[in-house]
Design a protein around this motif. Structure first.
Motif, PDB file in Angstrom:
ATOM      1  N   LEU A  46     -37.203  35.529  17.343  1.00 47.25           N
ATOM      2  CA  LEU A  46     -35.775  35.487  17.650  1.00 47.25           C
ATOM      3  C   LEU A  46     -35.034  34.577  16.679  1.00 47.25           C
ATOM      4  CD1 LEU A  46     -35.988  35.322  21.538  1.00 47.25           C
ATOM      5  CD2 LEU A  46     -34.992  37.198  20.206  1.00 47.25           C
ATOM      6  N   ARG A  47     -35.591  33.401  16.436  1.00 51.28           N
ATOM      7  CA  ARG A  47     -34.961  32.456  15.500  1.00 51.28           C
ATOM      8  C   ARG A  47     -34.869  33.073  14.102  1.00 51.28           C
ATOM      9  NH1 ARG A  47     -34.224  27.312  16.957  1.00 51.28           N
ATOM     10  NH2 ARG A  47     -34.482  26.552  14.830  1.00 51.28           N
ATOM     11  N   GLY A  48     -35.937  33.731  13.674  1.00 49.86           N
ATOM     12  CA  GLY A  48     -35.936  34.371  12.366  1.00 49.86           C
ATOM     13  C   GLY A  48     -34.905  35.493  12.276  1.00 49.86           C
ATOM     14  N   HIS A  49     -34.827  36.306  13.330  1.00 49.35           N
ATOM     15  CA  HIS A  49     -33.838  37.384  13.353  1.00 49.35           C
ATOM     16  C   HIS A  49     -32.415  36.812  13.275  1.00 49.35           C
ATOM     17  CE1 HIS A  49     -36.794  40.423  13.979  1.00 49.35           C
ATOM     18  NE2 HIS A  49     -36.974  40.226  15.269  1.00 49.35           N
ATOM     19  N   ILE A  50     -32.174  35.763  14.042  1.00 49.98           N
ATOM     20  CA  ILE A  50     -30.840  35.146  14.041  1.00 49.98           C
ATOM     21  C   ILE A  50     -30.502  34.618  12.651  1.00 49.98           C
ATOM     22  CG2 ILE A  50     -29.482  33.200  14.933  1.00 49.98           C
ATOM     23  CD1 ILE A  50     -30.927  33.686  17.660  1.00 49.98           C
ATOM     24  N   GLN A  51     -31.476  33.977  12.013  1.00 49.33           N
ATOM     25  CA  GLN A  51     -31.242  33.452  10.665  1.00 49.33           C
ATOM     26  C   GLN A  51     -30.957  34.574   9.673  1.00 49.33           C
ATOM     27  OE1 GLN A  51     -34.812  31.166  10.203  1.00 49.33           O
ATOM     28  NE2 GLN A  51     -33.962  29.361  11.213  1.00 49.33           N
ATOM     29  N   LEU A  52     -31.556  35.740   9.870  1.00 46.74           N
ATOM     30  CA  LEU A  52     -31.311  36.871   8.975  1.00 46.74           C
ATOM     31  C   LEU A  52     -29.960  37.530   9.212  1.00 46.74           C
ATOM     32  CD1 LEU A  52     -34.754  38.736   8.899  1.00 46.74           C
ATOM     33  CD2 LEU A  52     -33.648  37.538   7.005  1.00 46.74           C
ATOM     34  N   ILE A  53     -29.559  37.627  10.465  1.00 41.81           N
ATOM     35  CA  ILE A  53     -28.355  38.395  10.767  1.00 41.81           C
ATOM     36  C   ILE A  53     -27.072  37.571  10.617  1.00 41.81           C
ATOM     37  CG2 ILE A  53     -28.278  38.023  13.274  1.00 41.81           C
ATOM     38  CD1 ILE A  53     -27.592  41.044  13.510  1.00 41.81           C
ATOM     39  N   ILE A  54     -27.158  36.250  10.752  1.00 37.53           N
ATOM     40  CA  ILE A  54     -25.949  35.427  10.641  1.00 37.53           C
ATOM     41  C   ILE A  54     -25.192  35.699   9.339  1.00 37.53           C
ATOM     42  CG2 ILE A  54     -25.186  33.045  10.207  1.00 37.53           C
ATOM     43  CD1 ILE A  54     -26.857  32.158  12.573  1.00 37.53           C
ATOM     44  N   PRO A  55     -25.832  35.650   8.165  1.00 41.86           N
ATOM     45  CA  PRO A  55     -25.066  35.898   6.938  1.00 41.86           C
ATOM     46  C   PRO A  55     -24.477  37.310   6.867  1.00 41.86           C
ATOM     47  CG  PRO A  55     -27.284  35.108   6.426  1.00 41.86           C
ATOM     48  CD  PRO A  55     -27.217  35.291   7.889  1.00 41.86           C
ATOM     49  N   GLU A  56     -25.182  38.288   7.436  1.00 39.74           N
ATOM     50  CA  GLU A  56     -24.686  39.665   7.440  1.00 39.74           C
ATOM     51  C   GLU A  56     -23.412  39.783   8.270  1.00 39.74           C
ATOM     52  OE1 GLU A  56     -26.090  42.458   5.928  1.00 39.74           O
ATOM     53  OE2 GLU A  56     -27.566  41.175   4.954  1.00 39.74           O
ATOM     54  N   VAL A  57     -23.433  39.201   9.467  1.00 45.40           N
ATOM     55  CA  VAL A  57     -22.262  39.253  10.346  1.00 45.40           C
ATOM     56  C   VAL A  57     -21.115  38.473   9.713  1.00 45.40           C
ATOM     57  CG1 VAL A  57     -21.360  38.531  12.605  1.00 45.40           C
ATOM     58  CG2 VAL A  57     -23.609  39.616  12.447  1.00 45.40           C
ATOM     59  N   GLU A  58     -21.443  37.323   9.178  1.00 47.14           N
ATOM     60  CA  GLU A  58     -20.419  36.480   8.555  1.00 47.14           C
ATOM     61  C   GLU A  58     -19.748  37.208   7.388  1.00 47.14           C
ATOM     62  OE1 GLU A  58     -20.487  31.727   8.347  1.00 47.14           O
ATOM     63  OE2 GLU A  58     -22.024  32.734   7.180  1.00 47.14           O
ATOM     64  N   GLN A  59     -20.548  37.823   6.532  1.00 47.65           N
ATOM     65  CA  GLN A  59     -20.005  38.529   5.380  1.00 47.65           C
ATOM     66  C   GLN A  59     -19.110  39.693   5.825  1.00 47.65           C
ATOM     67  OE1 GLN A  59     -22.957  40.261   2.813  1.00 47.65           O
ATOM     68  NE2 GLN A  59     -21.476  40.841   1.269  1.00 47.65           N
ATOM     69  N   ALA A  60     -19.569  40.457   6.815  1.00 50.82           N
ATOM     70  CA  ALA A  60     -18.769  41.583   7.305  1.00 50.82           C
ATOM     71  C   ALA A  60     -17.473  41.091   7.949  1.00 50.82           C
ATOM     72  CB  ALA A  60     -19.581  42.398   8.315  1.00 50.82           C
ATOM     73  N   ALA A  61     -17.527  39.962   8.643  1.00 48.97           N
ATOM     74  CA  ALA A  61     -16.328  39.418   9.290  1.00 48.97           C
ATOM     75  C   ALA A  61     -15.310  38.949   8.255  1.00 48.97           C
ATOM     76  CB  ALA A  61     -16.715  38.274  10.217  1.00 48.97           C
TER      77      ALA A  61
END
Length: 165
Positions: A46-61
């Motif tokens: 879960l921690r690894g997934h969160i670390q991977l998806i944060i930059p993706e969501v941030e960039q899209a936002a």
């Protein structure tokens, strides 16, 4: 789970299906909850997934207009997620399970934001992305005044979930 990105390399795209599968290990009422080492592994995933998806969501936002509400919601969720990653795991198995569930809910919210910002079309009944090749139905929920409250599509398997007036 942690990857080092060097100059000239690109991080792999996030796999939402894998992330949602990991979430289901803690949030699905039909699945036996992991304990001990298995819980530690799920928590690490879960921690690894969160670390991977944060930059993706941030960039899209950040690509959205300043006035776009979805931008602010996604960025607020990213802030919350970073806080969850910094939070300490509580002692004992119950504390670890509670922390892992918080991580799972956070990851689910990030996945939802990722899909929404990417323009994924969601089932109006179960709030899961509509995938090619699955049976869907058109859905218009009409208010008593005659205007549509929610129009879109639902999975055929979700038709029983819709309350009809």
């Amino acid at each position: 789970m942690n990857q080092t990105v060097t100059a000239g390399t690109v991080a792999p795209p996030v796999n939402i299906d894998t992330m949602r599968h990991t979430i289901s290990q803690l949030m699905d009422s039909h699945v036996q909850l992991p304990g001990g080492e298995a819980l530690d592994l799920v928590q690490q995933a879960l921690r690894g997934h969160i670390q991977l998806i944060i930059p993706e969501v941030e960039q899209a936002a950040w690509q959205r207009d300043k006035e776009d509400v979805s931008r602010y919601c996604a960025l607020a969720c990213v802030g919350e997620a970073r806080g969850k990653l910094r939070a300490a795991n509580r002692p004992g198995e119950h504390g670890a399970l509670a922390y892992a569930r918080r991580l799972a809910r956070t990851l689910a919210a990030l996945c939802d934001h990722h899909e929404a910002l990417a323009g994924a079309v969601m089932c109006l009944a179960c709030d899961q992305p509509l995938r090619d090749g699955e049976d869907t139905l058109a859905y218009d929920h009409v208010s008593p005044s005659g205007s549509a409250l929610r129009a879109g599509r639902i999975y055929t398997r979700c038709a029983h979930m819709i309350r009809r007036h």
